[in-house]
Design an enzyme around this catalytic site. Structure first.
Site, PDB file in Angstrom:
ATOM      1  N   PRO A  31       0.982  -1.359   0.039  1.00 47.69           N
ATOM      2  CA  PRO A  31       0.064   0.162  -0.151  1.00 47.69           C
ATOM      3  C   PRO A  31       0.945   1.131   0.188  1.00 47.69           C
ATOM      4  CG  PRO A  31      -0.713  -1.397   1.742  1.00 47.69           C
ATOM      5  CD  PRO A  31       0.611  -1.976   1.175  1.00 47.69           C
ATOM      6  N   GLU A  32       0.558   2.265  -0.693  1.00 44.44           N
ATOM      7  CA  GLU A  32       1.352   3.613  -0.804  1.00 44.44           C
ATOM      8  C   GLU A  32       0.394   4.585  -0.502  1.00 44.44           C
ATOM      9  OE1 GLU A  32       3.565   4.057  -4.565  1.00 44.44           O
ATOM     10  OE2 GLU A  32       4.011   1.839  -4.686  1.00 44.44           O
TER      11      GLU A  32
END
Ligand SMILES: [Zn+2]
Length: 293
Positions: free
Chosen positions: A2-3
């Site tokens: 996840p960014e």
């Protein structure tokens, strides 16, 4: 992984689902998912009975300000010591926060359960088990407990992430611009996919040494990074991984990626095959014709 846009999507979902709801209790299924305090039962005891007042994001950290259930304390607006403390979460590689009916069958990788009224639950599911949760005690600086916060550079959407700042940080540096964009001390939360997309839009090679970029190129890169992150947030994150928002729904940014995950495929602008190289241990994707600067 996840960014920033995925984490921001999760933050918005958490805010919608849990704000102003009291935590009724919980259950820690994997003790080491709790980074602080040492005892998982102390963690549950500390947050039980408090309500979630407001969710924040800093880089890829999620932090909920806790409050008494009946209180309407003014929002302090940033990560500061508060009278009832904070709850912190980092999803790391594979962590997911899901908002579920409490009777939902336990996933194999369920790690922490936080119970809310009306038989609802916030469930932390994490296959690789690198994800972490923290309780930040009352009147304590969140960065004193969640020490990763101390190292973070400015938020990409903040005034601190200015062209002047980037020019200063690039001057005389020989490291590739791609590596710089991945450095959380330079800018918080810009990960691999968005760095690749930013450099494509800026027509700059990922290998370009920072110190050789003109001020104009640096301004272009800054503006494009902000743009791709905002577009990804608007699209609800990416589909490239197992990322799910709190309602269990996939985002759809990857469908419109220019280079990310497209090695060997024709560039959407010029038709040349997208190339993939390794930089800072990560895959970098670029068009050799369009990114000639
Ligand atoms: Zn091209």
């Amino acid at each position: 992984v996840p960014e920033l846009p995925e984490v921001e999507t999760v933050r918005r979902g958490l805010q919608q689902a849990t704000s102003n709801l009291a935590i009724a209790g919980g259950d820690v299924l994997l003790d080491r998912a709790i980074a602080y305090p040492q005892s998982a039962s102390d963690f549950i005891a500390a947050i039980a009975g408090l309500k979630v007042a407001q969710w924040y994001r800093r880089g890829k950290y999620l932090l909920a300000r806790l409050d008494r259930p009946d209180a309407e304390t003014p929002d302090p607006g940033e990560l500061v010591p508060t009278p009832h403390g904070w709850l912190g979460v980092h999803l790391r590689m594979t962590g997911q926060l899901l908002w579920l009916p409490r009777h939902t069958e336990l996933q194999k990788h369920a790690r922490v359960r936080l119970f809310f009224p009306q038989e609802r639950e916030l469930r932390f599911v994490d296959q690789r088990t690198f994800g972490q949760m923290w309780w930040i005690p009352p009147d304590t600086d969140p960065a004193a407990i969640v020490t990763g916060l101390q190292q973070l550079g400015p938020e990409p959407f903040s005034a601190d992430f200015s062209t002047d700042y980037l020019v200063r940080r690039c001057r005389n540096r020989t490291r590739p611009i791609k590596n710089a964009l991945l450095d959380q001390r330079l800018v918080a939360g810009a990960g691999n996919i968005y760095a690749d997309e930013t450099l494509f839009l800026s027509r700059v090679r990922p290998t370009k040494p920072c110190g050789e970029l003109s001020e104009g190129q640096i301004e272009t890169i800054r503006a494009n990074l902000v743009k791709v992150l905002q577009q990804a947030i608007a699209a609800g994150g990416t589909t490239f991984s197992s990322f799910l928002d709190v309602q269990g729904i996939n985002g759809n940014y990857a469908g419109m990626a220019w280079t990310y995950g497209r090695a060997g495929k024709p560039c959407r602008i010029c038709g040349r095959a997208i190339e993939r190289i390794k930089l800072a241990g990560r895959s970098s994707h670029f068009c050799p014709r369009c990114q000639s600067l």
